[in-house]
Design a protein around this motif. Sequence first.
Motif, PDB file in Angstrom:
ATOM      1  N   ALA A 161       0.823  -1.218   0.000  1.00  0.00           N
ATOM      2  CA  ALA A 161       0.000   0.000   0.000  1.00  0.00           C
ATOM      3  C   ALA A 161       0.853   1.262   0.000  1.00  0.00           C
ATOM      4  O   ALA A 161       0.480   2.271  -0.604  1.00  0.00           O
ATOM      5  CB  ALA A 161      -0.938   0.001   1.206  1.00  0.00           C
ATOM      6  N   ASP A 162       2.000   1.209   0.655  1.00  0.00           N
ATOM      7  CA  ASP A 162       2.843   2.394   0.778  1.00  0.00           C
ATOM      8  C   ASP A 162       4.016   2.395  -0.192  1.00  0.00           C
ATOM      9  O   ASP A 162       4.938   3.202  -0.049  1.00  0.00           O
ATOM     10  CB  ASP A 162       3.368   2.510   2.218  1.00  0.00           C
ATOM     11  N   ASN A 163       4.007   1.475  -1.153  1.00  0.00           N
ATOM     12  CA  ASN A 163       5.119   1.426  -2.107  1.00  0.00           C
ATOM     13  C   ASN A 163       4.573   1.125  -3.501  1.00  0.00           C
ATOM     14  O   ASN A 163       4.624  -0.011  -3.971  1.00  0.00           O
ATOM     15  CB  ASN A 163       6.149   0.375  -1.690  1.00  0.00           C
ATOM     16  N   GLN A 164       4.040   2.162  -4.148  1.00  0.00           N
ATOM     17  CA  GLN A 164       3.472   2.009  -5.484  1.00  0.00           C
ATOM     18  C   GLN A 164       4.523   1.563  -6.491  1.00  0.00           C
ATOM     19  O   GLN A 164       4.226   0.828  -7.438  1.00  0.00           O
ATOM     20  CB  GLN A 164       2.852   3.328  -5.946  1.00  0.00           C
ATOM     21  N   ASP A 165       5.777   1.974  -6.273  1.00  0.00           N
ATOM     22  CA  ASP A 165       6.838   1.587  -7.199  1.00  0.00           C
ATOM     23  C   ASP A 165       7.030   0.072  -7.222  1.00  0.00           C
ATOM     24  O   ASP A 165       7.131  -0.539  -8.294  1.00  0.00           O
ATOM     25  CB  ASP A 165       8.157   2.261  -6.814  1.00  0.00           C
ATOM     26  N   LEU A 166       7.099  -0.546  -6.044  1.00  0.00           N
ATOM     27  CA  LEU A 166       7.284  -1.997  -6.002  1.00  0.00           C
ATOM     28  C   LEU A 166       6.061  -2.729  -6.535  1.00  0.00           C
ATOM     29  O   LEU A 166       6.188  -3.793  -7.151  1.00  0.00           O
ATOM     30  CB  LEU A 166       7.590  -2.466  -4.580  1.00  0.00           C
ATOM     31  N   LEU A 167       4.879  -2.157  -6.320  1.00  0.00           N
ATOM     32  CA  LEU A 167       3.675  -2.769  -6.878  1.00  0.00           C
ATOM     33  C   LEU A 167       3.732  -2.750  -8.401  1.00  0.00           C
ATOM     34  O   LEU A 167       3.486  -3.770  -9.055  1.00  0.00           O
ATOM     35  CB  LEU A 167       2.428  -2.043  -6.384  1.00  0.00           C
ATOM     36  N   ASP A 168       4.081  -1.599  -8.968  1.00  0.00           N
ATOM     37  CA  ASP A 168       4.197  -1.511 -10.426  1.00  0.00           C
ATOM     38  C   ASP A 168       5.282  -2.453 -10.944  1.00  0.00           C
ATOM     39  O   ASP A 168       5.131  -3.080 -11.999  1.00  0.00           O
ATOM     40  CB  ASP A 168       4.518  -0.079 -10.848  1.00  0.00           C
ATOM     41  N   GLY A 169       6.387  -2.563 -10.202  1.00  0.00           N
ATOM     42  CA  GLY A 169       7.454  -3.467 -10.611  1.00  0.00           C
ATOM     43  C   GLY A 169       7.020  -4.916 -10.590  1.00  0.00           C
ATOM     44  O   GLY A 169       7.371  -5.704 -11.476  1.00  0.00           O
ATOM     45  N   THR A 170       6.232  -5.285  -9.576  1.00  0.00           N
ATOM     46  CA  THR A 170       5.700  -6.646  -9.488  1.00  0.00           C
ATOM     47  C   THR A 170       4.740  -6.924 -10.639  1.00  0.00           C
ATOM     48  O   THR A 170       4.779  -7.997 -11.263  1.00  0.00           O
ATOM     49  CB  THR A 170       4.981  -6.845  -8.142  1.00  0.00           C
ATOM     50  N   LEU A 171       3.882  -5.962 -10.940  1.00  0.00           N
ATOM     51  CA  LEU A 171       2.940  -6.124 -12.048  1.00  0.00           C
ATOM     52  C   LEU A 171       3.685  -6.231 -13.379  1.00  0.00           C
ATOM     53  O   LEU A 171       3.296  -7.011 -14.261  1.00  0.00           O
ATOM     54  CB  LEU A 171       1.967  -4.949 -12.079  1.00  0.00           C
ATOM     55  N   ALA A 172       4.757  -5.466 -13.532  1.00  0.00           N
ATOM     56  CA  ALA A 172       5.549  -5.533 -14.762  1.00  0.00           C
ATOM     57  C   ALA A 172       6.184  -6.910 -14.922  1.00  0.00           C
ATOM     58  O   ALA A 172       6.217  -7.475 -16.023  1.00  0.00           O
ATOM     59  CB  ALA A 172       6.626  -4.445 -14.751  1.00  0.00           C
ATOM     60  N   HIS A 173       6.693  -7.458 -13.823  1.00  0.00           N
ATOM     61  CA  HIS A 173       7.292  -8.802 -13.851  1.00  0.00           C
ATOM     62  C   HIS A 173       6.277  -9.830 -14.348  1.00  0.00           C
ATOM     63  O   HIS A 173       6.588 -10.661 -15.214  1.00  0.00           O
ATOM     64  CB  HIS A 173       7.778  -9.165 -12.445  1.00  0.00           C
ATOM     65  N   GLU A 174       5.063  -9.769 -13.809  1.00  0.00           N
ATOM     66  CA  GLU A 174       4.038 -10.729 -14.217  1.00  0.00           C
ATOM     67  C   GLU A 174       3.570 -10.477 -15.643  1.00  0.00           C
ATOM     68  O   GLU A 174       3.182 -11.415 -16.355  1.00  0.00           O
ATOM     69  CB  GLU A 174       2.850 -10.674 -13.255  1.00  0.00           C
ATOM     70  N   PHE A 175       3.619  -9.226 -16.095  1.00  0.00           N
ATOM     71  CA  PHE A 175       3.201  -8.926 -17.469  1.00  0.00           C
ATOM     72  C   PHE A 175       4.102  -9.632 -18.475  1.00  0.00           C
ATOM     73  O   PHE A 175       3.623 -10.121 -19.509  1.00  0.00           O
ATOM     74  CB  PHE A 175       3.214  -7.414 -17.709  1.00  0.00           C
ATOM     75  N   LEU A 176       5.390  -9.707 -18.200  1.00  0.00           N
ATOM     76  CA  LEU A 176       6.299 -10.413 -19.109  1.00  0.00           C
ATOM     77  C   LEU A 176       5.963 -11.900 -19.172  1.00  0.00           C
ATOM     78  O   LEU A 176       6.103 -12.532 -20.225  1.00  0.00           O
ATOM     79  CB  LEU A 176       7.748 -10.214 -18.675  1.00  0.00           C
ATOM     80  N   HIS A 177       5.521 -12.474 -18.049  1.00  0.00           N
ATOM     81  CA  HIS A 177       5.042 -13.861 -18.062  1.00  0.00           C
ATOM     82  C   HIS A 177       3.776 -13.984 -18.915  1.00  0.00           C
ATOM     83  O   HIS A 177       3.621 -14.932 -19.694  1.00  0.00           O
ATOM     84  CB  HIS A 177       4.717 -14.322 -16.637  1.00  0.00           C
ATOM     85  N   TYR A 178       2.883 -13.028 -18.741  1.00  0.00           N
ATOM     86  CA  TYR A 178       1.613 -13.032 -19.477  1.00  0.00           C
ATOM     87  C   TYR A 178       1.857 -12.978 -20.982  1.00  0.00           C
ATOM     88  O   TYR A 178       1.252 -13.733 -21.756  1.00  0.00           O
ATOM     89  CB  TYR A 178       0.769 -11.848 -19.017  1.00  0.00           C
ATOM     90  N   VAL A 179       2.753 -12.106 -21.405  1.00  0.00           N
ATOM     91  CA  VAL A 179       3.054 -11.984 -22.833  1.00  0.00           C
ATOM     92  C   VAL A 179       3.647 -13.287 -23.358  1.00  0.00           C
ATOM     93  O   VAL A 179       3.245 -13.791 -24.418  1.00  0.00           O
ATOM     94  CB  VAL A 179       4.016 -10.806 -23.087  1.00  0.00           C
ATOM     95  N   TRP A 180       4.601 -13.847 -22.624  1.00  0.00           N
ATOM     96  CA  TRP A 180       5.244 -15.088 -23.072  1.00  0.00           C
ATOM     97  C   TRP A 180       4.221 -16.218 -23.206  1.00  0.00           C
ATOM     98  O   TRP A 180       4.223 -16.960 -24.202  1.00  0.00           O
ATOM     99  CB  TRP A 180       6.350 -15.484 -22.094  1.00  0.00           C
ATOM    100  N   SER A 181       3.330 -16.356 -22.223  1.00  0.00           N
ATOM    101  CA  SER A 181       2.316 -17.411 -22.268  1.00  0.00           C
ATOM    102  C   SER A 181       1.342 -17.190 -23.420  1.00  0.00           C
ATOM    103  O   SER A 181       0.932 -18.143 -24.099  1.00  0.00           O
ATOM    104  CB  SER A 181       1.550 -17.463 -20.939  1.00  0.00           C
ATOM    105  N   THR A 182       0.964 -15.927 -23.652  1.00  0.00           N
ATOM    106  CA  THR A 182       0.064 -15.607 -24.763  1.00  0.00           C
ATOM    107  C   THR A 182       0.695 -15.978 -26.093  1.00  0.00           C
ATOM    108  O   THR A 182       0.053 -16.592 -26.961  1.00  0.00           O
ATOM    109  CB  THR A 182      -0.281 -14.107 -24.746  1.00  0.00           C
ATOM    110  N   LEU A 183       1.963 -15.628 -26.263  1.00  0.00           N
ATOM    111  CA  LEU A 183       2.646 -15.928 -27.521  1.00  0.00           C
ATOM    112  C   LEU A 183       2.878 -17.429 -27.689  1.00  0.00           C
ATOM    113  O   LEU A 183       2.891 -17.937 -28.812  1.00  0.00           O
ATOM    114  CB  LEU A 183       3.975 -15.176 -27.586  1.00  0.00           C
ATOM    115  N   ARG A 184       3.032 -18.114 -26.584  1.00  0.00           N
ATOM    116  CA  ARG A 184       3.198 -19.572 -26.663  1.00  0.00           C
ATOM    117  C   ARG A 184       1.936 -20.221 -27.228  1.00  0.00           C
ATOM    118  O   ARG A 184       2.012 -21.110 -28.080  1.00  0.00           O
ATOM    119  CB  ARG A 184       3.504 -20.121 -25.270  1.00  0.00           C
TER     120      ARG A 184
END
Length: 240
Positions: free
Chosen positions: A99-122
Motif C-alpha cells: 500500500a505504501d510502495n506504489q513503485d514496487l507494486l508496479d514493478g511486481t505487475l511488470a514482472h508478471e506482465f512479461l510472463h503473461y506476454v510469453w504465455s500468450t505468444l506460446r
Amino acid sequence: MATHMKALVDKVTIEPSLLTPLPESVAVALKRQATALQERLPLLDAELGLVYPPIDVLPVLMETPGNVGAIHARMSLKSFAGITRIAVEMFAPSLIALADNQDLLDGTLAHEFLHYVWSTLRIAQWRALGHPDVLDLSASPDYEALDENYKSLDHAAQVPVEGWLTPRLQCLMMRAEDETSDESRSLQESIVDGWVLRDLPSRPLSLRCKFNGKLAIDAGIVKRAQELGLVLTAGAIPHR
C-alpha cells in the motif's frame, strides 16, 4: 468481527476466503487496496500500450519451500461465462503490504506482465503451427525446490523487456526483483507482521497448472510481437 470477502467487478477480483473469514480490519484494507489497483490499471494500460490481464486477489499467504519469503503474484487461468483467459493471481498479504510502495507494486505487475506476454505468444505459436491450445503453467521440480537456478527458470517463461516495458517499468521491475534490497526486506517484514504473526490463512505453494481446451488470447499482444519482428512459426519464443 470476521468478514467473508465479496468479489469486486471488472479487472480486479477478490476471491472468497475459503479457509477462514478474514478479520474485518484486514478485509477492509484488502478491499481498499484492490479498489486502488482497479483504478491503477487504466494508467498501466496506457503506459504499456496494451491491456493488462485480469487480476484475481487470493486472501491467502502462499508458503514457499524453505520459507524463502512471500510470493507476491503468479500467472493463473481465469474462467468466466465459459471463456478461459490467462490472468494474474496476486496474494492479499503482498497487496496490503504494498500500500505504501506504489513503485514496487508496479514493478511486481511488470514482472508478471512479461510472463503473461510469453504465455500468450506460446499459445499463439501453437495455433500457428496447427496444434490445439495447451498451456502448462506448471514449473519443474527444480523451481518448486527454489534452488539457485529458480531465477533463470522464471526468466525462461518471460519475454525480454525490449518492446514490452517502458524504461520506468523496467527499472521498477528490477527493484521488485532485488530480494536483498532494504525495501524488499521491509516488504517481507510487513507481510510477516501483518499476516503471518496474526495467523491468517496460508497454504503450501503449488506451481501445478495445466490447461487443455480453448483459451481466449489478446490479439494486441500478437500484433505487438509481429511488429517487433517475431515469426510465430519459426523457432522458440524469445525469453529473458
